[in-house]
Design a protein around this motif. Structure first.
Motif, short mmCIF file in Angstrom:
data_model
loop_
_atom_site.label_atom_id
_atom_site.label_comp_id
_atom_site.label_asym_id
_atom_site.label_seq_id
_atom_site.Cartn_x
_atom_site.Cartn_y
_atom_site.Cartn_z
N ILE A 61 59.45 6.78 65.56
CA ILE A 61 58.10 7.29 65.76
C ILE A 61 57.15 6.15 66.09
O ILE A 61 57.33 5.02 65.64
N LEU A 62 56.14 6.49 66.89
CA LEU A 62 55.01 5.61 67.13
C LEU A 62 53.84 6.18 66.35
O LEU A 62 53.54 7.38 66.44
N ILE A 63 53.18 5.33 65.57
CA ILE A 63 52.07 5.76 64.72
C ILE A 63 50.80 5.09 65.24
O ILE A 63 50.72 3.86 65.28
N SER A 64 49.84 5.90 65.63
CA SER A 64 48.58 5.37 66.15
C SER A 64 47.44 5.78 65.22
O SER A 64 47.62 6.58 64.31
N ARG A 65 46.28 5.22 65.49
CA ARG A 65 45.15 5.40 64.59
C ARG A 65 44.18 6.49 65.06
O ARG A 65 43.25 6.83 64.34
N ASN A 66 44.38 7.03 66.27
CA ASN A 66 43.50 8.11 66.73
C ASN A 66 44.25 9.01 67.69
O ASN A 66 45.30 8.65 68.23
N ALA A 67 43.68 10.19 67.91
CA ALA A 67 44.35 11.21 68.70
C ALA A 67 44.48 10.82 70.16
O ALA A 67 45.44 11.21 70.83
N SER A 68 43.54 10.05 70.69
CA SER A 68 43.60 9.68 72.10
C SER A 68 44.78 8.76 72.39
O SER A 68 45.41 8.87 73.45
N VAL A 69 45.09 7.86 71.46
CA VAL A 69 46.25 6.98 71.64
C VAL A 69 47.54 7.80 71.57
O VAL A 69 48.47 7.58 72.35
N LYS A 70 47.59 8.75 70.65
CA LYS A 70 48.77 9.63 70.58
C LYS A 70 48.94 10.39 71.89
O LYS A 70 50.07 10.52 72.40
N SER A 71 47.85 10.89 72.44
CA SER A 71 47.93 11.63 73.69
C SER A 71 48.45 10.75 74.82
O SER A 71 49.29 11.17 75.63
N ARG A 72 47.98 9.52 74.87
CA ARG A 72 48.44 8.58 75.88
C ARG A 72 49.92 8.25 75.69
O ARG A 72 50.70 8.16 76.65
N ALA A 73 50.33 8.06 74.42
CA ALA A 73 51.74 7.76 74.14
C ALA A 73 52.64 8.91 74.58
O ALA A 73 53.70 8.69 75.18
N LEU A 74 52.22 10.14 74.31
CA LEU A 74 53.01 11.30 74.70
C LEU A 74 53.12 11.42 76.22
O LEU A 74 54.17 11.74 76.76
N PHE A 75 52.03 11.11 76.89
CA PHE A 75 52.02 11.13 78.36
C PHE A 75 53.04 10.13 78.91
O PHE A 75 53.86 10.48 79.77
N ASP B 236 51.29 13.68 86.00
CA ASP B 236 49.86 13.98 86.18
C ASP B 236 49.59 15.46 85.94
O ASP B 236 50.50 16.30 85.97
N LYS B 237 48.31 15.79 85.72
CA LYS B 237 47.91 17.18 85.48
C LYS B 237 47.80 17.92 86.81
O LYS B 237 46.70 18.16 87.33
N GLU B 238 48.94 18.26 87.33
CA GLU B 238 49.04 19.01 88.57
C GLU B 238 50.07 20.12 88.37
O GLU B 238 50.90 20.07 87.46
N GLU B 239 50.00 21.13 89.21
CA GLU B 239 50.98 22.22 89.14
C GLU B 239 52.35 21.76 89.61
O GLU B 239 53.36 22.33 89.23
N PHE B 240 52.37 20.74 90.45
CA PHE B 240 53.62 20.18 90.94
C PHE B 240 53.86 18.84 90.23
O PHE B 240 53.02 18.36 89.46
N TYR B 241 55.02 18.24 90.49
CA TYR B 241 55.36 16.97 89.83
C TYR B 241 54.72 15.80 90.58
O TYR B 241 55.19 15.39 91.64
N SER B 242 53.64 15.30 90.00
CA SER B 242 52.90 14.19 90.58
C SER B 242 52.86 13.06 89.55
O SER B 242 52.59 13.29 88.37
N HIS B 243 53.13 11.82 90.02
CA HIS B 243 53.20 10.67 89.12
C HIS B 243 52.45 9.50 89.72
O HIS B 243 52.80 9.01 90.79
N SER B 244 51.41 9.04 89.01
CA SER B 244 50.58 7.95 89.48
C SER B 244 50.90 6.62 88.83
O SER B 244 50.42 5.58 89.27
N GLU B 245 51.69 6.65 87.77
CA GLU B 245 52.10 5.42 87.09
C GLU B 245 53.47 5.63 86.47
O GLU B 245 53.93 6.76 86.30
N ILE B 246 54.11 4.53 86.11
CA ILE B 246 55.47 4.63 85.58
C ILE B 246 55.45 5.19 84.16
O ILE B 246 54.61 4.84 83.34
N GLY B 247 56.37 6.11 83.91
CA GLY B 247 56.55 6.67 82.58
C GLY B 247 58.00 6.54 82.16
O GLY B 247 58.82 5.94 82.86
N TYR B 248 58.33 7.16 81.03
CA TYR B 248 59.67 6.98 80.45
C TYR B 248 60.16 8.30 79.87
O TYR B 248 59.38 9.17 79.48
N ASN B 249 61.47 8.41 79.75
CA ASN B 249 62.08 9.57 79.11
C ASN B 249 62.34 9.23 77.64
O ASN B 249 63.49 9.02 77.23
#
Length: 375
Positions: free
Chosen positions: A201-215, A222-235
């Motif tokens: 687990i990753l433990i953060s101090r506020n909800a915005s960091v958790k949201s970013r970690a989950l992203f 990205d928040k699109e109906e199709f699969y759009s990616h503007s930066e590198i992410g991980y599985n």
């Protein structure tokens, strides 16, 4: 006839794991979504308290990698890291092409030495680059010197990644490990005090960091109906079945902590009058260790290989202490600050069987070996 193997720290099921796994099958949530994940995270947030926001991931290593990403560590940045640890603490620094700067241990907790840390920070600043992060570890379940390290972190305004991979249930001055860092990490690998098979687990101090970690942990879609990616992410997201194992394990966490500490009492009774063996123990009442692994240091030129051989002959698993990072071939040539106390500990120390399912019969076999070697 060869006796049954006594393992160092095997998984120990609590009883309800299969119930939660079955629920995943019954609801057909065999993926990285589902009620087990939500409930596992919620339960851990309640357990840790202290404004903790938990993101469940596929491993503790993934959590450290994400923590460094969240702190905007980039190529060429300095990251200070405790040398006396498992390689998973340090490797994510190289994932990001940053530069590890290793720091020695102090003798009381075997964790990051505040004096060596400050020396390392001053050196980095002199080179024109203040470190982006400090990775400190609670080794074998022993909390680090929290007050001293936090003071330095605040003075130099360098965030802390708290590697509490081995320290779920440990506390410093009553506050749980995993709640001191700007971002903290706990592991649920198969040999940890509770397990999800693999996970962390990753433990953060506020909800915005958790949201970013989950992203970032779910391929940075990205928040699109199709699969759009503007930066590198991980599985890196945990799956619903593994989280189900974690829910069952978490229900027996307090029992497991109690048993690990009873193991420590057992070893303490065995070696308290030994001329050759010193058991690693909390320096004072501020430090509450889960004693994930019980560790010893051999003194007066007594050979750790001799003791390890005696245990092996009796089919009892022991293990060397972690080989410090600055002594690893992978990290040869990187900066190290300190007097190599951690190297001395590596040369003289062993980990002893510490599982929560250690039986009276197992303890008797361990006692038989130790009784012949303690004087």
């Amino acid at each position: 006839m060869k006796k049954e193997k006594i393992w160092l720290s095997p998984p120990h099921m609590g009883g309800n794991e299969l119930k939660y796994i079955q629920n995943a099958f019954d609801t057909n949530w065999i993926s990285q979504y589902g009620a087990n994940i939500d409930e596992f995270e919620n339960s851990l947030e309640t357990y840790l308290g202290n404004n903790s926001y938990v993101t469940a991931l596929s491993s503790g290593t993934a959590a450290i990698h994400l923590a460094l990403r969240l702190l905007n560590v980039e190529e060429g940045d300095f990251v200070i890291c405790q040398s006396f640890t498992f390689v998973a603490t340090a490797n994510p620094i190289l994932y990001l092409k940053a530069i590890p700067v290793f720091v020695d241990s102090e003798s009381q907790t075997w964790n990051m030495c505040p004096d060596a840390l400050e020396e390392a920070i001053k050196y980095c600043i002199q080179q024109g680059k203040k470190p982006k992060a400090i990775i400190t570890v609670s080794l074998y379940g022993m909390p680090f010197k929290v007050d001293e390290i936090l003071r330095i972190s605040k003075e130099y305004e360098i965030p802390i990644v708290e590697d509490s991979a081995e320290a779920l249930g440990s506390k410093y001055k009553g506050q749980p490990c995993g709640t001191f860092g700007d971002i903290s990490v706990i592991s649920f690998n198969g040999n940890k005090i509770i397990t999800t098979g693999g996970g962390g687990i990753l433990i953060s101090r506020n909800a915005s960091v958790k949201s970013r970690a989950l992203f970032l942990a779910t391929q940075a879609k990205d928040k699109e109906e199709f699969y759009s990616h503007s930066e590198i992410g991980y599985n890196y997201r945990i799956d619903n079945i593994a989280a189900g194992i974690g829910r069952g394990q978490l229900e027996t966490l307090e029992e497991k902590i109690t048993q690990r500490r009873k193991n420590h009492d057992f070893y303490q009774g065995m070696v308290k009058n030994s001329d050759h063996i010193e058991l690693f123990s909390a320096p004072n009442s501020d430090f509450f260790s889960n004693y994930w692994l019980n560790t010893i240091v051999l003194k007066n030129n007594y050979s750790k290989e001799k003791l390890r051989s005696k245990f092996s002959q009796n089919n009892i698993e022991t293990r060397y202490l972690w080989k410090p990072m600055h002594l690893q071939p992978l990290y040869k040539g990187y900066l190290f600050f300190g007097n190599n106390l951690c190297g001395t500990l590596f040369e003289a120390g062993l980990c002893l069987p510490s599982g929560t399912n250690l039986t009276d019969e197992s303890r008797a076999r361990i006692s038989e070996v130790l009784e012949n070697e303690i004087h």
